[in-house]
Design a protein around this motif. Structure first.
Motif: not given
Length: 430
Positions: A105, A108-109, A212, A214, A231, A233, A235, A248
């Motif tokens: 992640a 991705g950011i 985010d 995650c 978007w 993201v 992990s 992403l």
């Protein structure tokens, strides 16, 4: 020592015991005691389906992808792209072309920051973050702001410090707001963002939205078509997949507007000595040989969870998360658990960051480890949030689909023993 509370028996809680055989790593002892693994917010364990997918990749068709016509390369390419499709299905994407495979992640950011951000954020523009963000959703924007002269705004906590203050968020929005980037589920507070409200307000001022995810993708149904983000993201290692890979997701029109971040093989259409043209998304953002086996393992994890049913996973986690919270707050008035109580309007994640008055979180976690109980200690990559809470660190117990109520009981009894040990060592209450 008080006897433990009776272990609850709702149907949802039977899932943890039923799934344990799928996770071979859990069948071991630590310091001579059965392992109780409660560090799932940091990384999850892997089911046999994922371990088998990794093994098959290396024993049956190990080859580079997208670059060969021989049988092994064709098989590897097919499995790699199937993994992308499995992730897309897992999050409800309209097409697998919206899924970019990245290392994690964090990458991705950084990809969004260094492509869309570099092209669209100018001096005086504003980026809204929060005091509860993981460092991965703070530092990339700090770097961008330093380069561009953009201004960072941070949503504060509610007065009870249990979640993000949506009134304050709305007050930060302005015609200068270009981006809102917030955590979907806090890895410390366990609170769940009101994404519908955030998306509506961001759109009102013409800002893009990054989430985010995650701590949400592994634990609840996430449908990107209805989430309202541009978007997200996540992990792999947090949703039963391998480490070193993540994804992403972006709306295709947004991805199409973004320039490449890294150059090299795979991400090109044509290369000349002095210029190149670039492949369409997602390949535009996947320069070089990817983490092939890891991506295939991530796809296997996404498929395994989807087949299990994310509604079922979420129902289980609401039950065990409530049990974890209630047992923990009942240990002692000296125990502080951060975040909203169970039953909050948008729920609470199955994690509990906590402190025991008079004890350091690392000391607590060390003694718990001696009892075979694995929890996290430290700032959990959320130093600004801990400053807001007025503590340098916290311990964190986080449950997942293979944990049981009996393991929570073991954790609680070990915590009571830990507190007693330090109290005795200090001649009374520490």
């Amino acid at each position: 020592m008080a006897s433990p509370l009776p272990t609850p028996v709702p149907a949802q809680l039977a899932l943890g015991a039923a799934l344990r055989a799928e996770f071979p790593i859990l069948d071991q002892k630590v310091n001579g005691l059965p392992l109780v693994y409660l560090d799932n917010a940091a990384t999850s364990q892997k089911p046999r389906a994922v371990l088998d997918a990794l093994s098959r990749c290396y024993t049956e068709y190990n080859a580079n992808v997208h670059r060969g016509v021989h049988a092994l390369s064709a098989k590897a390419t097919n499995e790699y792209e199937e993994a992308r499709a499995k992730v897309a299905a897992f999050i409800g994407a309209s097409t697998s072309r919206e899924v970019v495979i990245v290392r994690n992640a964090t990458e991705g950011i950084n990809l969004v920051s260094n492509t869309w951000g570099a092209a669209n954020i100018k001096q005086g523009d504003e980026i809204i973050l929060s005091v509860a963000e993981h460092h991965a959703n703070l530092v990339p924007w700090q770097l961008l702001a330093a380069r561009t002269g953009a201004v960072l705004r941070h949503v504060r906590l509610t007065p009870d410090k249990s979640q993000l203050d949506m009134d304050h968020f709305r007050s930060l929005l302005s015609p200068r707001t270009r981006l809102v980037s917030l955590v979907h589920v806090s890895n410390v507070l366990g609170c769940v963002l009101d994404t519908a409200y955030v998306a509506e307000q961001a759109r009102r001022v013409g800002a893009k939205l990054l989430l985010d995810c995650c701590q949400s993708v592994p634990h609840m149904p996430v449908d990107v078509c209805s989430l309202g983000a541009d978007w997200i993201v996540a992990s792999s290692h947090k949703f039963c997949g391998p480490s070193g890979v993540g994804f992403l997701w972006g709306r295709y029109d947004v991805l199409e507007s973004m320039e490449p971040w890294m150059g090299g093989g795979e991400m090109i259409a044509d290369v000349f000595l002095d210029q190149s043209t670039y492949a369409p998304p997602p390949m535009r953002f996947e320069a070089g040989t990817p983490a092939i086996a890891e991506a295939i393992g991530m796809g296997a994890a996404a498929e395994w969870l989807q087949q299990l049913g994310m509604d079922r996973v979420h129902a289980f986690e609401e039950e065990i998360g409530t049990y974890l919270y209630e047992r923990l707050v009942a240990v002692s008035p000296r125990v502080t658990v951060y975040g909203p109580r169970p039953g909050a309007p948008r729920g609470r994640a199955s994690l509990a960051a906590f402190n025991v008055e008079g004890l350091h979180a690392t000391d607590v976690s060390t003694l718990l480890d001696m009892a075979g109980v694995a929890v996290r200690s430290g700032h959990h990559c959320a130093q600004p949030l801990h400053r807001e809470l007025g503590v340098p660190a916290s311990a964190r117990a986080s449950a997942y689909i293979y944990n049981t109520a009996a393991e929570i009981d073991t954790f609680i009894e070990a915590l009571k023993d830990t507190i007693k040990f330090f109290d005795d060592a200090h001649g009374g209450v520490a």
